[in-house]
Motif scaffolding. Sequence first.
Motif, short mmCIF file in Angstrom:
data_model
loop_
_atom_site.label_atom_id
_atom_site.label_comp_id
_atom_site.label_asym_id
_atom_site.label_seq_id
_atom_site.Cartn_x
_atom_site.Cartn_y
_atom_site.Cartn_z
N TYR A 1 0.84 -1.20 0.00
CA TYR A 1 0.00 0.00 0.00
C TYR A 1 0.88 1.25 0.00
CZ TYR A 1 -2.66 3.86 1.95
OH TYR A 1 -3.20 5.11 2.18
N ASP A 2 1.87 1.28 0.88
CA ASP A 2 2.69 2.48 1.01
C ASP A 2 3.52 2.73 -0.24
OD1 ASP A 2 3.35 4.57 3.07
OD2 ASP A 2 5.39 3.88 2.63
N PHE A 3 4.02 1.66 -0.86
CA PHE A 3 4.76 1.84 -2.11
C PHE A 3 3.84 2.36 -3.21
CE2 PHE A 3 6.12 0.27 -6.28
CZ PHE A 3 7.32 0.96 -6.39
N TYR B 1 15.36 8.12 8.74
CA TYR B 1 15.98 7.04 7.97
C TYR B 1 14.95 6.00 7.52
CZ TYR B 1 20.67 8.70 8.99
OH TYR B 1 21.81 9.47 9.05
N ILE B 2 13.85 5.91 8.27
CA ILE B 2 12.82 4.92 7.94
C ILE B 2 11.47 5.56 7.64
CG2 ILE B 2 11.55 2.90 8.79
CD1 ILE B 2 13.95 2.27 10.57
N PHE B 3 11.10 6.58 8.42
CA PHE B 3 9.76 7.13 8.34
C PHE B 3 9.70 8.52 7.72
CE2 PHE B 3 9.69 4.20 11.99
CZ PHE B 3 8.65 3.36 11.60
N ASP C 1 9.74 18.70 -5.66
CA ASP C 1 9.51 17.30 -6.04
C ASP C 1 10.40 16.32 -5.28
OD1 ASP C 1 7.61 18.21 -7.73
OD2 ASP C 1 8.52 17.47 -9.57
N ARG C 2 10.37 16.41 -3.98
CA ARG C 2 11.10 15.49 -3.12
C ARG C 2 10.12 14.87 -2.10
NH1 ARG C 2 15.80 14.41 -5.56
NH2 ARG C 2 14.11 14.35 -7.07
N ASN C 3 10.49 13.69 -1.59
CA ASN C 3 9.81 13.05 -0.46
C ASN C 3 8.34 12.73 -0.77
OD1 ASN C 3 12.27 13.65 0.68
ND2 ASN C 3 11.51 15.20 2.09
N TYR C 4 8.14 11.72 -1.60
CA TYR C 4 6.79 11.33 -2.00
C TYR C 4 6.14 10.31 -1.06
CZ TYR C 4 8.13 13.37 -6.50
OH TYR C 4 8.55 14.23 -7.50
N GLY C 5 6.91 9.73 -0.14
CA GLY C 5 6.38 8.69 0.72
C GLY C 5 5.29 9.19 1.65
N GLU C 6 4.47 8.24 2.15
CA GLU C 6 3.42 8.59 3.11
C GLU C 6 3.81 8.16 4.52
OE1 GLU C 6 -1.20 8.60 2.75
OE2 GLU C 6 -0.60 6.56 3.30
N THR C 7 4.17 6.88 4.69
CA THR C 7 4.60 6.40 6.00
C THR C 7 6.11 6.21 6.04
OG1 THR C 7 2.50 5.26 6.40
CG2 THR C 7 4.39 4.57 7.72
N PHE C 8 6.65 5.55 5.03
CA PHE C 8 8.07 5.19 5.04
C PHE C 8 8.87 6.05 4.06
CE2 PHE C 8 5.80 1.19 6.08
CZ PHE C 8 6.26 1.03 7.38
N ILE D 1 11.76 4.97 3.00
CA ILE D 1 12.67 4.04 2.30
C ILE D 1 12.49 4.11 0.80
CG2 ILE D 1 12.98 2.44 4.22
CD1 ILE D 1 10.74 0.74 3.09
N TRP D 2 11.27 4.35 0.32
CA TRP D 2 11.04 4.40 -1.12
C TRP D 2 11.76 5.59 -1.73
CZ3 TRP D 2 9.47 -0.18 -0.91
CH2 TRP D 2 8.49 -0.60 -0.01
N ASP D 3 11.70 6.74 -1.06
CA ASP D 3 12.40 7.92 -1.56
C ASP D 3 13.91 7.71 -1.54
OD1 ASP D 3 10.41 10.15 -2.07
OD2 ASP D 3 9.79 9.56 -0.07
N ARG D 4 14.40 6.99 -0.57
CA ARG D 4 15.84 6.73 -0.52
C ARG D 4 16.25 5.76 -1.63
NH1 ARG D 4 18.25 8.84 3.87
NH2 ARG D 4 16.92 9.56 5.56
N ILE D 5 15.42 4.75 -1.88
CA ILE D 5 15.73 3.79 -2.94
C ILE D 5 15.74 4.47 -4.31
CG2 ILE D 5 14.83 1.78 -4.20
CD1 ILE D 5 13.81 0.72 -1.48
N PHE D 6 14.74 5.33 -4.56
CA PHE D 6 14.61 5.96 -5.87
C PHE D 6 15.23 7.36 -5.93
CE2 PHE D 6 11.25 2.75 -5.75
CZ PHE D 6 11.46 2.12 -6.96
#
Length: 304
Positions: free
Chosen positions: A94-96, A186-188, A206-213, A215-220
């Motif tokens: 869901y978060d991804f 680092y996680i949230f 256009d930075r930090n698209y995540g909702e809870t985590f 990690i997706w922004d760090r990966i991409f």
Amino acid sequence: MDLQTIENLSVSLAHMSLIVLVLMLLEWGILIFSNYIESKKEGVVSIVSYLVQSIPYFLLSKVLIVGVMFGLYNFRIFELGFEWYYWIIAYLLYDFTVFFIHFLGHKVRFLWCIHGVHHTAEEMNLTVVARGSIFDVFFTPFNFIWLPILGFHPFMIFVIEPIARLYATLTHISEKYVGKHKWLEYIFITPSVHRVHHAKNHIYLDRNYGETFSIWDRIFKTFQKEVDNEKIEYGIMHDELNSESFWHVQFLMWKELWFDVKNAPTIIDKIKYVVMPPGWNHIDGGKRAESYREEAWERRGVKD
């Protein structure tokens, strides 16, 4: 945990929107009383937007959204249970998906006309959560509506989605109450990380698209922390948009998109105005967020 328990829990969480509204009004009242916010009308526009956008969502949710989810579940690919690890997998998926849909909301102009409404607020507080497009019902359900096809029971999603939404609400809390939490970042997605997402500073675009985590922004490689000597300015890069006007907030970007499409010289250019990122034009390609961001970092010298 059995299906009946999950169903009862999802019914209880169905009132999450009311809880979110109460939190918004409570924080807004405190901020007004303490003279911490400059624009009282901006909060009114946000809440009116919330009430108006809730009408089509309410009308369609039972008939269309819920119906589609149960329909997809009937054709599920996998037979998944309710063990604790399936809940974790479902939440991560869901978060991804939220991350990906959110990314598209910034990169496709047609979708930006919907999602960009949320970014028009020029002050950060919980009422910003309420500032959504009246067309959100055609955009945000894609965050979760597809998950039952994998085998996750819709009632699991009806539990996960409001919990995630509550967390997302709290990331909008005013900086008066919550500062930076460097280790959590680092996680949230923390309030500080999400403040960056709402900034119109070129360095933060256009930075930090995540909702809870996070990690997706760090990966991409879309993660950006709040820089100490770069004070955040909220809103969008639009000199004429009035964040205190319901009409401007909801319809000005659509009006401008229609003008560009109508005046584009070719069919291809008309289509590109709809699907290309904000800032694109048919004359010289325009200037997009990444160009502004790169120039801002170059002016600073070395990236922080």
